[in-house]
Motif scaffolding. Structure first.
Motif, PDB file in Angstrom:
ATOM      1  N   GLN A 133      72.535  25.663  14.098  1.00 22.36           N
ATOM      2  CA  GLN A 133      72.954  24.689  14.905  1.00 22.36           C
ATOM      3  C   GLN A 133      73.163  25.096  16.214  1.00 22.36           C
ATOM      4  OE1 GLN A 133      75.776  21.641  13.179  1.00 22.36           O
ATOM      5  NE2 GLN A 133      77.016  21.459  15.537  1.00 22.36           N
ATOM      6  N   ALA A 134      73.897  26.095  16.451  1.00 25.38           N
ATOM      7  CA  ALA A 134      74.569  26.690  17.771  1.00 25.38           C
ATOM      8  C   ALA A 134      73.445  26.872  18.507  1.00 25.38           C
ATOM      9  CB  ALA A 134      75.650  27.889  17.406  1.00 25.38           C
ATOM     10  N   SER A 135      72.443  27.821  17.871  1.00 25.17           N
ATOM     11  CA  SER A 135      71.195  28.212  18.288  1.00 25.17           C
ATOM     12  C   SER A 135      70.504  27.158  19.102  1.00 25.17           C
ATOM     13  CB  SER A 135      70.260  29.224  17.408  1.00 25.17           C
ATOM     14  OG  SER A 135      71.108  30.085  16.861  1.00 25.17           O
ATOM     15  N   VAL A 136      70.068  26.167  18.307  1.00 26.72           N
ATOM     16  CA  VAL A 136      69.219  25.000  18.681  1.00 26.72           C
ATOM     17  C   VAL A 136      70.091  24.578  20.048  1.00 26.72           C
ATOM     18  CG1 VAL A 136      68.201  22.930  18.293  1.00 26.72           C
ATOM     19  CG2 VAL A 136      68.055  24.678  16.715  1.00 26.72           C
ATOM     20  N   GLN A 137      71.400  24.063  19.719  1.00 28.45           N
ATOM     21  CA  GLN A 137      71.967  23.642  20.938  1.00 28.45           C
ATOM     22  C   GLN A 137      71.999  24.163  22.107  1.00 28.45           C
ATOM     23  OE1 GLN A 137      76.014  22.714  19.369  1.00 28.45           O
ATOM     24  NE2 GLN A 137      75.237  20.787  18.418  1.00 28.45           N
ATOM     25  N   ALA A 138      72.102  25.831  22.062  1.00 28.87           N
ATOM     26  CA  ALA A 138      72.153  26.525  23.336  1.00 28.87           C
ATOM     27  C   ALA A 138      70.683  26.614  23.881  1.00 28.87           C
ATOM     28  CB  ALA A 138      72.504  28.093  22.727  1.00 28.87           C
ATOM     29  N   TRP A 139      69.784  26.262  23.136  1.00 28.74           N
ATOM     30  CA  TRP A 139      68.364  26.116  23.791  1.00 28.74           C
ATOM     31  C   TRP A 139      68.226  24.841  24.296  1.00 28.74           C
ATOM     32  CZ3 TRP A 139      65.604  27.509  18.324  1.00 28.74           C
ATOM     33  CH2 TRP A 139      65.617  28.843  18.214  1.00 28.74           C
ATOM     34  N   GLY A 140      69.280  24.036  24.369  1.00 28.41           N
ATOM     35  CA  GLY A 140      69.237  22.615  25.168  1.00 28.41           C
ATOM     36  C   GLY A 140      69.238  21.443  24.523  1.00 28.41           C
ATOM     37  N   TRP A 141      68.991  21.308  23.185  1.00 28.78           N
ATOM     38  CA  TRP A 141      68.981  20.206  22.292  1.00 28.78           C
ATOM     39  C   TRP A 141      70.369  20.096  21.943  1.00 28.78           C
ATOM     40  CZ3 TRP A 141      65.581  19.201  17.121  1.00 28.78           C
ATOM     41  CH2 TRP A 141      65.789  17.867  16.971  1.00 28.78           C
ATOM     42  N   SER A 142      71.285  19.527  22.685  1.00 30.28           N
ATOM     43  CA  SER A 142      72.564  19.472  22.450  1.00 30.28           C
ATOM     44  C   SER A 142      72.930  18.360  21.553  1.00 30.28           C
ATOM     45  CB  SER A 142      73.293  18.966  23.770  1.00 30.28           C
ATOM     46  OG  SER A 142      72.976  17.819  24.111  1.00 30.28           O
ATOM     47  N   GLY A 143      72.346  17.488  21.049  1.00 29.39           N
ATOM     48  CA  GLY A 143      72.530  16.502  19.928  1.00 29.39           C
ATOM     49  C   GLY A 143      71.972  17.197  18.394  1.00 29.39           C
ATOM     50  N   PHE A 144      71.574  18.286  18.440  1.00 34.86           N
ATOM     51  CA  PHE A 144      71.133  18.594  17.156  1.00 34.86           C
ATOM     52  C   PHE A 144      72.179  19.000  16.347  1.00 34.86           C
ATOM     53  CE2 PHE A 144      69.821  22.373  14.131  1.00 34.86           C
ATOM     54  CZ  PHE A 144      68.562  21.799  13.596  1.00 34.86           C
ATOM     55  N   SER A 145      71.990  18.762  14.966  1.00 37.69           N
ATOM     56  CA  SER A 145      73.197  18.866  14.061  1.00 37.69           C
ATOM     57  C   SER A 145      72.546  19.382  12.710  1.00 37.69           C
ATOM     58  CB  SER A 145      73.852  17.538  13.691  1.00 37.69           C
ATOM     59  OG  SER A 145      74.799  17.625  12.689  1.00 37.69           O
ATOM     60  N   PHE A 146      73.247  20.631  12.463  1.00 37.35           N
ATOM     61  CA  PHE A 146      72.716  21.106  10.911  1.00 37.35           C
ATOM     62  C   PHE A 146      73.986  21.948  10.461  1.00 37.35           C
ATOM     63  CE2 PHE A 146      70.851  24.869   8.467  1.00 37.35           C
ATOM     64  CZ  PHE A 146      70.184  24.018   7.645  1.00 37.35           C
ATOM     65  N   ASP A 147      74.893  20.742   9.781  1.00 32.39           N
ATOM     66  CA  ASP A 147      76.156  21.266   9.477  1.00 32.39           C
ATOM     67  C   ASP A 147      76.408  20.509   8.214  1.00 32.39           C
ATOM     68  OD1 ASP A 147      78.703  21.991   9.466  1.00 32.39           O
ATOM     69  OD2 ASP A 147      79.426  20.404  10.711  1.00 32.39           O
ATOM     70  N   LEU A 148      75.655  21.054   7.221  1.00 29.38           N
ATOM     71  CA  LEU A 148      75.655  20.530   5.714  1.00 29.38           C
ATOM     72  C   LEU A 148      76.998  20.924   5.231  1.00 29.38           C
ATOM     73  CD1 LEU A 148      72.149  21.533   4.473  1.00 29.38           C
ATOM     74  CD2 LEU A 148      73.121  19.168   5.275  1.00 29.38           C
ATOM     75  N   LEU A 149      77.620  22.224   5.456  1.00 23.18           N
ATOM     76  CA  LEU A 149      78.488  22.763   4.424  1.00 23.18           C
ATOM     77  C   LEU A 149      80.092  22.061   4.988  1.00 23.18           C
ATOM     78  CD1 LEU A 149      77.575  26.514   4.236  1.00 23.18           C
ATOM     79  CD2 LEU A 149      76.861  24.587   2.622  1.00 23.18           C
ATOM     80  N   SER A 150      79.927  21.535   5.906  1.00 18.03           N
ATOM     81  CA  SER A 150      81.372  20.991   6.155  1.00 18.03           C
ATOM     82  C   SER A 150      81.708  19.543   5.622  1.00 18.03           C
ATOM     83  CB  SER A 150      81.745  20.587   7.622  1.00 18.03           C
ATOM     84  OG  SER A 150      81.252  21.814   8.116  1.00 18.03           O
ATOM     85  N   SER A 151      80.367  18.943   4.913  1.00 18.90           N
ATOM     86  CA  SER A 151      80.618  17.669   4.499  1.00 18.90           C
ATOM     87  C   SER A 151      80.723  17.752   3.003  1.00 18.90           C
ATOM     88  CB  SER A 151      79.184  16.670   5.007  1.00 18.90           C
ATOM     89  OG  SER A 151      78.990  15.778   4.226  1.00 18.90           O
ATOM     90  N   ARG A 152      81.396  16.896   2.455  1.00 12.66           N
ATOM     91  CA  ARG A 152      81.548  16.563   1.050  1.00 12.66           C
ATOM     92  C   ARG A 152      80.451  16.190   0.128  1.00 12.66           C
ATOM     93  NH1 ARG A 152      86.637  16.878  -1.417  1.00 12.66           N
ATOM     94  NH2 ARG A 152      85.907  15.448  -3.124  1.00 12.66           N
ATOM     95  N   GLU A 153      79.817  15.291   0.959  1.00 15.38           N
ATOM     96  CA  GLU A 153      78.452  14.674   0.391  1.00 15.38           C
ATOM     97  C   GLU A 153      77.094  15.738   0.396  1.00 15.38           C
ATOM     98  OE1 GLU A 153      80.494  12.838   2.690  1.00 15.38           O
ATOM     99  OE2 GLU A 153      81.320  11.799   0.918  1.00 15.38           O
ATOM    100  N   LEU A 154      76.926  16.296   1.642  1.00 25.11           N
ATOM    101  CA  LEU A 154      75.863  17.263   2.073  1.00 25.11           C
ATOM    102  C   LEU A 154      76.009  18.668   1.402  1.00 25.11           C
ATOM    103  CD1 LEU A 154      75.009  15.740   5.420  1.00 25.11           C
ATOM    104  CD2 LEU A 154      74.367  14.898   3.249  1.00 25.11           C
ATOM    105  N   ALA A 155      77.321  18.813   1.358  1.00 22.92           N
ATOM    106  CA  ALA A 155      77.408  20.520   1.056  1.00 22.92           C
ATOM    107  C   ALA A 155      76.344  21.065  -0.325  1.00 22.92           C
ATOM    108  CB  ALA A 155      78.867  20.941   0.661  1.00 22.92           C
ATOM    109  N   ILE A 156      76.179  20.156  -1.112  1.00 21.91           N
ATOM    110  CA  ILE A 156      75.543  20.719  -2.530  1.00 21.91           C
ATOM    111  C   ILE A 156      74.024  21.058  -2.095  1.00 21.91           C
ATOM    112  CG2 ILE A 156      74.834  18.328  -3.194  1.00 21.91           C
ATOM    113  CD1 ILE A 156      75.905  21.171  -5.312  1.00 21.91           C
TER     114      ILE A 156
END
Lengths: 296, 406
Positions: A133-156
């Protein structure tokens, strides 16, 4: 006559140590575990029997139910994901690509790693401040999200991704071996008949990969049941208890919580569920084998 | 004939040397201490122990849980070490009830431990009238560490004294573009923060009623509900990388000044001083807002029954309680000596404050000291689940909290 007895004793003698190990270690440990699951053992095994109390406690524990549910979600997605991606990779390599052995090594490489290493790598990759997520955002796509592990529903699902990344290579190798065993005449016939390549894979090649599929599915299933280190390394069961799995539940109760009774009850439950899933398969395949042999 | 007597003499010689070895004051000490500060602290005990004729043998396993699992296996196998580093209180209850530890009551009586230790801590190491553990030091774990630089940048002058001004300050930090709270998203860390808020809402007596007496009315009191409200509100002040973060990574955020505060035990000071920061100058330490006192956790040694090691075990217990050893150990480890009669001039401002609280009796034990291991696990699960679920219902949470104590 004497000679024949001696001869038949020899393989028996050779197998005896293995048999002893199986009976004493495996069956013995199983019986011992079953016995303990009916006691209120804490840190030491006791003889104080409490009937099904530990099982009642287990089934009313939301943590155990969540762990069992996670095992199903993880198991289905992990096995399906590994099989599909592994098959696609194998089919791609089967097309006589250049540097095939290089690709084969690269794709199989994750399987050589321990689950702990895989877990840590993916924990970093999925960390929103360090990873993808940090890399893609640094390339300019600031809305990109890849943050599964913080979410109770998505972590699995994060855990599933890491597992598939590791397991797909094994499936690929076994499938590829199976594909190489297929008669090239069939390919030639398919080409003459003008059947598209994908159709040939699905309708001609895949049905012949049955034994390889069965073997690799068994290996993956065993991996699912004992999933422990992957989860510990990626999420340690978190956020909260959202990615708990049965094996971790058992280990926690065995050591950290010093609750031998509950841990053994959970182990027995896990064994039962495996038997329930595996037994029908075994039954069907043995029936089929008998029919083939003409017994039935 | 000659050969036989020679052999006999050899056997006799071997037997006497064997006996001499048994009388040796050798102790295998089993700990989870592996970091720089911890090893230095352990060394303080080792030096004093060896100066009095003992032989110290270190067995360290990194990680608290790993060490406990390895120790459990050795106890089961009947091959225990002479001493084990433990948490005071309930953690070792099962082993003590099982008769696997040697009481050190005689050493405690000879050293008048009951007179020099705060009563609360003396009670934590006493089981059914016998002393089983010798505390090496206690840790204050309801601290709020804050970055002076971050506070300055956000225009905050002093550490907030209550939760309303705390949240006002956190809003200022947010407005200044900083992460308000350096959050370690692991359930055990979250449980410590939960306890800090709980202490501020139910007071010292209320805290003892919940965790020591397991009083049903206190467990369902309005203070617990208020605690959950404040605790839940914290979710809005953490960054997206908080999930699964280690406590020392969170401390690093405060050291760098990218985050404002961290709630943690006094062991975090080791990270600050390793980074060359000074308490009161680069970083501040204050008890969590509105705290009437401090929550503590304590390390101790317990002594498994081991034939031939009794003399070494007694000596080790005596050495650990030696005033000089207590000070040297705590200086290295960042903890607080359990003796009220030692020279405290060398400790930093945070520890001085903690020592005053301890001497005034304004300390309460952490849940791990007073609850069973299973209850501790359930509490940790409860807190972790509540915090990670922004939609958690307060009434349901109150019920889940009460279930921990059933």
């Amino acid at each position: 006559m004497k000679h024949r007895i001696k001869r038949s004793l020899m393989p028996f003698g050779a197998l005896l140590p293995t048999w002893l190990a199986v009976v004493l270690v495996y069956i013995g440990a199983m019986v011992w575990t079953l016995r303990l699951s009916f006691t209120n053992s804490r840190i030491f095994p006791t003889d104080h029997y409490v009937g099904f109390a530990q099982y009642e406690k287990l089934l009313s524990s939301s943590k155990w139910m969540a762990a069992a549910g996670n095992l199903v979600v993880f198991g289905v997605l992990y096995i399906a994901g590994c099989l599909v991606i592994g098959f696609l990779l194998a089919a791609a390599l089967d097309r006589q690509v250049r540097f095939e052995s290089l690709f084969r090594t690269i794709f199989l490489y994750p399987y050589a790693m321990s689950f702990v290493v895989t877990g840590l790598i993916w924990q970093w990759l999925m960390n929103p401040l360090l990873g993808v997520q940090a890399s893609v955002q640094a390339w300019g796509w600031s809305g990109f999200s890849f943050d599964l592990l913080s979410s109770r529903e998505l972590a699995i699902y994060g855990v599933v991704i890491a597992g598939v990344w590791q397991g797909a290579g094994l499936v690929m190798v076994m499938m590829l071996a199976g594909m190489r065993g297929i008669d090239t005449e069939q390919w030639r016939a398919a080409r003459i008949d003008g059947i598209p390549v994908w159709r040939t894979y699905v309708s001609v090649v895949l049905p012949q990969l049955g034994p390889a599929l069965a073997a690799v599915s068994t290996i993956l299933t065993m991996g699912v049941i004992k999933t422990y280190d992957l989860v510990v390394a990626i999420t340690n069961g978190g956020p909260g208890t959202a990615t708990e799995v049965p094996a971790k539940f058992i280990m926690d109760n065995l050591f950290q919580r010093q609750n031998l009774g509950l841990a053994t009850a959970a182990a027995v439950m896990l064994l039962m569920s495996v038997l329930i899933v595996v037994a029908p398969f075994r039954f069907v395949s043995s029936m089929r084998a008998r029919r083939k042999a003409g017994v039935l | 004939m000659k050969l036989a007597s020679l052999l006999l003499a050899g056997v006799a010689f071997a037997a006497t040397t064997g006996m001499a070895a048994a009388e040796d004051l050798k102790a295998e000490v089993f700990t989870s201490w592996t970091t720089g500060g911890e090893l230095k602290a352990a060394d303080a005990i080792k030096q004093a122990f060896e100066a009095r004729g003992g032989t110290w043998e270190t067995s360290s396993v990194a990680g608290f849980e790993n060490a406990n699992a390895a120790f459990q296996n050795r106890m089961m196998a009947g091959d225990p070490p002479a001493a084990k580093q433990v948490v005071i209180g309930m953690e070792q209850r099962e082993y003590i009830d099982g008769g696997l530890y040697m009481p050190i009551t005689k050493v405690a009586e000879a050293g008048h431990w009951a007179d020099v230790m705060p009563k609360a801590i003396y009670d934590n190491v006493t089981f059914d009238g016998e002393v089983y553990e010798v505390p090496t030091g206690i840790h204050g774990e309801s601290w709020m560490f804050y970055s002076m630089a971050a506070f300055k940048k956000a225009g905050i002058e002093a550490a907030p004294a209550d939760w309303d001004s705390f949240f006002a300050d956190m809003d200022k930090l947010k407005a200044a573009g900083l992460t308000p709270i350096a959050w370690g998203g692991q359930s055990w860390q979250e449980t410590k923060v939960f306890n800090m808020i709980l202490l501020s809402q139910v007071g010292l007596d209320g805290f003892r009623k919940i965790y020591i007496d397991r009083d049903a009315a206190a467990i369902k009191s309005e203070g617990v509900r208020k605690t959950l409200e404040i605790f839940g509100k914290l979710r809005g002040y953490i960054d997206e990388g908080a999930a699964g973060r280690n406590w020392n990574d969170a401390t690093a955020m405060v050291i760098k000044g990218t985050a404002g505060v961290q709630f943690m035990g006094d062991w975090a000071k080791g990270e600050f001083s390793n980074a060359g920061e000074t308490a009161g100058v680069d970083y501040g330490c204050a008890l969590a807002p509105a705290s009437p006192g401090m929550i503590y956790i304590g390390d101790a040694f317990a002594f498994p029954n081991l034939k031939g090691a009794e003399a070494a075990q007694d000596l080790l217990a005596e050495v650990v309680m030696d005033p000089k050893v207590q000070v040297a150990f705590s200086l290295a480890k960042g903890s607080i000596p359990v003796r009220t009669d030692v020279d405290t001039s060398q400790f930093d401002v945070c520890t001085q404050q903690a020592i005053t609280l301890m001497n005034d009796g304004k300390i309460v034990p952490e849940h791990a000291i007073t609850l069973t291991l299973e209850q501790t696990g359930m509490l940790t699960d409860f807190v972790g689940d509540f915090f990670s679920n922004p939609e958690a219902d307060l009434d349901d949470a109150m019920e889940s909290f009460a279930e921990v104590f059933e």
